[in-house]
Design a protein around this motif. Structure first.
Motif, PDB file in Angstrom:
ATOM      1  N   GLN A  52      57.253  87.840  33.397  1.00  0.00           N
ATOM      2  CA  GLN A  52      56.484  88.940  33.967  1.00  0.00           C
ATOM      3  C   GLN A  52      56.762  90.210  33.174  1.00  0.00           C
TER       4      GLN A  52
ATOM      5  N   LYS B 182      56.770  94.009  33.544  1.00  0.00           N
ATOM      6  CA  LYS B 182      56.723  95.073  34.547  1.00  0.00           C
ATOM      7  C   LYS B 182      56.387  96.364  33.829  1.00  0.00           C
TER       8      LYS B 182
ATOM      9  N   GLY C 151      51.503  90.919  33.389  1.00  0.00           N
ATOM     10  CA  GLY C 151      51.808  91.638  34.609  1.00  0.00           C
ATOM     11  C   GLY C 151      50.584  92.406  35.049  1.00  0.00           C
TER      12      GLY C 151
END
Length: 95
Positions: free
Chosen positions: A15, A17, A88
């Motif tokens: 992911q 962020k 993301g």
């Protein structure tokens, strides 16, 4: 000590962020900050119907971008970032 332990998480599961500021967007200008990219990336702006509104190229080794949105109607949108093996997303509001 074992140097070959695996986590079961593949690179495609990573992911990214990132922060999207300001949120809400009032004048079309915004900034995204993210971990330094090791490969080129892209940022897509998507409306609630799933239609891509805009796509921005993100350069390799970057970690911040100042961008301008086209004139968008007020509402909720999704910013989706992809680079290499990660992705993301974040929702944002246009006033």
């Amino acid at each position: 000590m074992c140097d070959s332990l695996t986590t079961g998480i593949t690179e495609s599961d990573l992911q990214i962020k990132f922060q999207f500021n300001p949120n809400p967007v009032t004048d079309g200008h915004f900034t995204i900050t993210y971990p330094t990219l090791k490969s080129k990336g892209e940022l897509e702006i998507i409306n609630l119907e799933g239609k891509e509104i805009m796509k921005y190229a993100l350069p390799e080794w970057s970690s911040i971008q100042h961008l301008v949105l086209p004139e968008l109607p007020s509402g909720i949108y999704m910013a989706r970032m992809r680079s290499g093996s990660g992705s993301g997303s974040v929702k944002f509001l246009v006033e």
